[in-house]
Design an enzyme around this catalytic site. Structure first.
Site, PDB file in Angstrom:
ATOM      1  N   HIS A 145      21.820  32.426-112.628  1.00 15.02           N
ATOM      2  CA  HIS A 145      20.940  31.298-112.292  1.00 15.02           C
ATOM      3  C   HIS A 145      19.472  31.703-112.270  1.00 15.02           C
ATOM      4  O   HIS A 145      18.590  30.853-112.182  1.00 15.02           O
ATOM      5  CB  HIS A 145      21.363  30.640-110.971  1.00 15.02           C
ATOM      6  CG  HIS A 145      21.092  31.426-109.734  1.00 15.02           C
ATOM      7  ND1 HIS A 145      22.070  32.090-109.039  1.00 15.02           N
ATOM      8  CD2 HIS A 145      19.960  31.643-109.049  1.00 15.02           C
ATOM      9  CE1 HIS A 145      21.553  32.676-107.972  1.00 15.02           C
ATOM     10  NE2 HIS A 145      20.268  32.416-107.955  1.00 15.02           N
ATOM     11  N   ASP A 195      28.268  33.460-112.171  1.00 16.05           N
ATOM     12  CA  ASP A 195      26.840  33.611-111.911  1.00 16.05           C
ATOM     13  C   ASP A 195      26.401  35.075-111.992  1.00 16.05           C
ATOM     14  O   ASP A 195      26.118  35.728-110.989  1.00 16.05           O
ATOM     15  CB  ASP A 195      26.511  33.028-110.536  1.00 16.05           C
ATOM     16  CG  ASP A 195      25.026  32.737-110.379  1.00 16.05           C
ATOM     17  OD1 ASP A 195      24.255  33.127-111.268  1.00 16.05           O
ATOM     18  OD2 ASP A 195      24.651  32.115-109.357  1.00 16.05           O
ATOM     19  N   SER A 261      18.415  36.872-104.521  1.00 13.75           N
ATOM     20  CA  SER A 261      19.486  36.638-105.478  1.00 13.75           C
ATOM     21  C   SER A 261      19.334  37.570-106.673  1.00 13.75           C
ATOM     22  O   SER A 261      18.232  37.802-107.157  1.00 13.75           O
ATOM     23  CB  SER A 261      19.464  35.197-105.982  1.00 13.75           C
ATOM     24  OG  SER A 261      20.530  34.462-105.467  1.00 13.75           O
TER      25      SER A 261
END
Length: 450
Positions: A145, A195, A261
Site C-alpha cells: 500500500h 500487502d 508501515s
C-alpha cells in the site's frame, strides 16, 4: 499504519506471491504502462518462473564502522502522512499503555542501518512517507500500500529511499526506485493478505548498510524499527512478542503509527517474518503485519534477486555468480544453473560453499579473469573474480580437500560465449577457456559420491 477499511500510505519491505506479481517502473514521475504476461503484470514484458527456496538463514550483518562517505543532510519535515483513522476517529490509538518505542541514537549501526525512510509520490500529486528494510544489495522490502493505491491514482510514480535516516542526515545517501514489484491481487482488490512489495534500486546501497534475512518461522521475540509519523523522521525501535498468528497475519502489542508501515517485523537472527502494515479500528485486536508465508517468501526472493534463485543453503554444493548489470544472482545448489543463458552477459565473480555434508574438508576454487589470468585459490564462500571492473570470468577450477575429497568428486561445467554448454569436468580440471577471450555466462556444479 494502514487501518482496516481505510487506505493509508506507509512503506513496508517484504513479501511476494508464488505464481505471479506486478512489476512497475518507477522513475522520474513516468506514467506506467502495464502489460499482462501470463501470471505477471510488468511494464517491460518480463516473464519468470518462481522456484521453491528455503529461508534465508544467512544475513549480511555488517559490524564495526560502516561507510558513510555518501552522507548528506536531508530535510524531510515538510512531507505529510496521509490522514488515517487515528486522526479522524476520536479515541482510536495504536499505542499500548505507556509508549514503549525507543530512539535509535546510532542509525549507522547494524541492523538499524537497514531501516529505510521512504518517500513516494503518486499520480494525484500527493507525497507520502513510510518505512522499509534492506534485504539485498539493491532491494528494499515494504508494504504494497506504500507503492500502489487506487485512491491516489494507482502506482507511485517516484520512490526514494534513505537508509539509516536519523531525522536530519542520510548517512548512506539515497537511492531511487527503478522497478517495483507487488502481488497482482493487491492491484486488483488490495487485500491485507497481499500487502507486501519489493523496490529495486538504482544503486547497490545495501553493500554499505548490510542486509536483513527472511523467514517463515514466527517463534521468539520480535522487533520493529521504523519511522513513525509522530517522531519527526527519527528512527524508533521496540522489541516484544507475538500475541497471535493466522494464516496471513502476525499480531503484536507493539506501538505503531502512520509512517511505520513497511517496517520489517524481525527476530533475534535479524530475519524478517512479517511486514508491519495495519492497526485495527478498535482494541479488540492488536496491531499486525502481513505474514511471510512460503509462497510470499518465494515471490520476494524472485523479485529481489532478479528472478534467478532456487535454494539457500541446501545440503550439498552451493554456488552463486555475479553477473554483468545484474549483480549477485542468488544462491543455487546441486546442478542448478547460476548465471544467464542467451542474454550475452558476462559472469564476473563466483562464490562456492558446502552445506550439511557428513565429512570434514573444504571446497577450493580459483578463477581465470580477463586481463589478470589465474587468481589464487580461495575456499568456502570467498569471492573469486572481480566486481565493478567490467572483467569477464573466462575459466575456473574447483577441488575438494580432506575427507570430502576421499568420499566425493566435484563435477562442474560452464556455458561459454559462442560455444554453449561444455562437457562436465571434475576435481581441479579447467572449465571454460583460456586464451580465447570468451566469457563464461553460466555454470552448473554437483557432488558425486565415490
Amino acid at each position: 499504519m494502514k487501518k482496516l477499511r481505510t487506505l493509508t500510505l506507509m512503506l513496508a519491505f517484504t513479501l511476494f506471491l508464488l505464481g505471479g506479481g506486478i512489476v512497475v517502473q518507477a522513475a522520474d514521475d513516468a506514467t506506467i504502462d502495464e502489460k499482462v504476461v501470463g501470471e505477471t503484470v510488468t511494464n517491460d514484458g518480463e516473464d519468470f518462473i518462481v522456484d521453491e527456496i528455503s529461508d534465508l538463514e544467512d544475513v549480511n550483518a555488517t559490524e564495526g564502522t560502516l561507510d558513510t562517505s555518501d552522507a548528506e543532510e536531508v530535510d524531510l519535515s515538510g512531507i505529510e502522512v496521509m490522514k488515517d483513522e487515528q486522526e479522524i476517529i476520536p479515541g482510536i490509538k495504536s499505542i499500548f499503555g505507556s509508549d514503549g518505542r525507543k530512539l535509535v541514537t546510532n542509525t549507522t549501526q547494524y541492523p538499524y542501518s537497514t531501516s529505510t525512510y521512504i518517500l513516494m509520490k503518486f499520480p494525484s500529486g500527493n507525497e507520502f512517507k513510510g518505512s522499509g528494510q534492506i534485504i539485498g544489495e539493491d532491494s528494499v522490502l515494504t508494504a504494497a500500500h506504500c507503492l500502489y493505491d487506487k485512491n491516489e491514482g494507482g502506482w507511485a510514480t517516484k520512490v526514494t529511499v534513505y537508509p539509516g535516516y536519523n531525522g536530519s542526515v542520510a548517512p548512506f545517501g539515497k537511492a531511487n526506485a527503478k522497478k517495483i514489484y507487488i502481488p497482482k491481487k493487491w492491484a486488483k482488490t488490495e487485500p491485507p493478505a497481499e500487502d507486501y512489495g519489493v523496490i529495486k534500486l538504482d544503486k547497490n546501497i545495501g553493500q554499505k548498510t548490510g542486509t536483513m534475512g527472511l523467514t517463515t518461522n514466527t517463534s521468539g521475540a520480535i522487533t520493529i524499527s521504523g519511522y513513525h509519523r509522530d517522531k519527526n523522521g527519527k528512527l524508533f525501535t521496540q522489541t516484544g512478542s507475538i500475541s497471535k498468528t493466522t494464516a496471513n497475519s502476525v499480531y503484536y502489542k507493539l506501538d505503531t503509527t502512520g509512517g511505520s508501515s513497511g517496517s520489517g517485523v524481525y527476530n533475534s537472527k535479524k530475519q524478517i517474518l512479517a511486514v508491519n502494515a495495519y492497526e485495527y479500528r478498535d482494541r479488540s485486536e492488536d496491531n499486525y503485519g502481513t505474514r511471510i508465508t512460503k509462497e510470499k517468501l518465494n515471490n520476494i526472493y524472485s523479485w529481489a534477486f532478479d528472478n534467478n534463485l532456487a535454494v539457500s543453503k541446501q545440503k550439498g554444493i552451493n554456488y552463486e555468480l555475479h553477473v554483468q548489470s545484474k549483480g549477485w544472482m542468488g544462491n543455487v545448489a546441486n546442478s542448478t544453473t547460476s548465471g544467464t543463458v542467451g542474454l550475452g552477459l558476462r559472469a564476473e565473480a563466483m562464490k562456492i560453499s558446502l552445506s550439511g555434508m557428513p565429512y570434514s574438508g573444504d571446497i577450493q576454487y580459483r578463477s581465470h579473469v580477463q586481463g589478470n589470468g589465474w587468481q589464487g585459490w580461495l575456499k568456502n564462500g570467498e569471492i573469486s573474480g572481480t566486481r565493478g571492473q567490467s572483467k569477464r570470468l573466462e575459466a575456473f577450477q574447483v577441488k575438494l580437500t580432506g575427507n570430502m575429497a576421499k568420499n566425493y568428486t566435484v563435477q562442474y561445467r560452464a556455458h561459454v560465449q559462442n560455444k554453449g554448454w561444455q562437457s562436465w569436468v571434475k576435481d581441479g580440471a579447467t572449465a571454460g577457456t583460456t586464451g580465447e577471450s570468451l566469457r563464461i555466462e553460466a555454470v552448473q556444479m554437483r557432488l558425486v559420491a565415490k
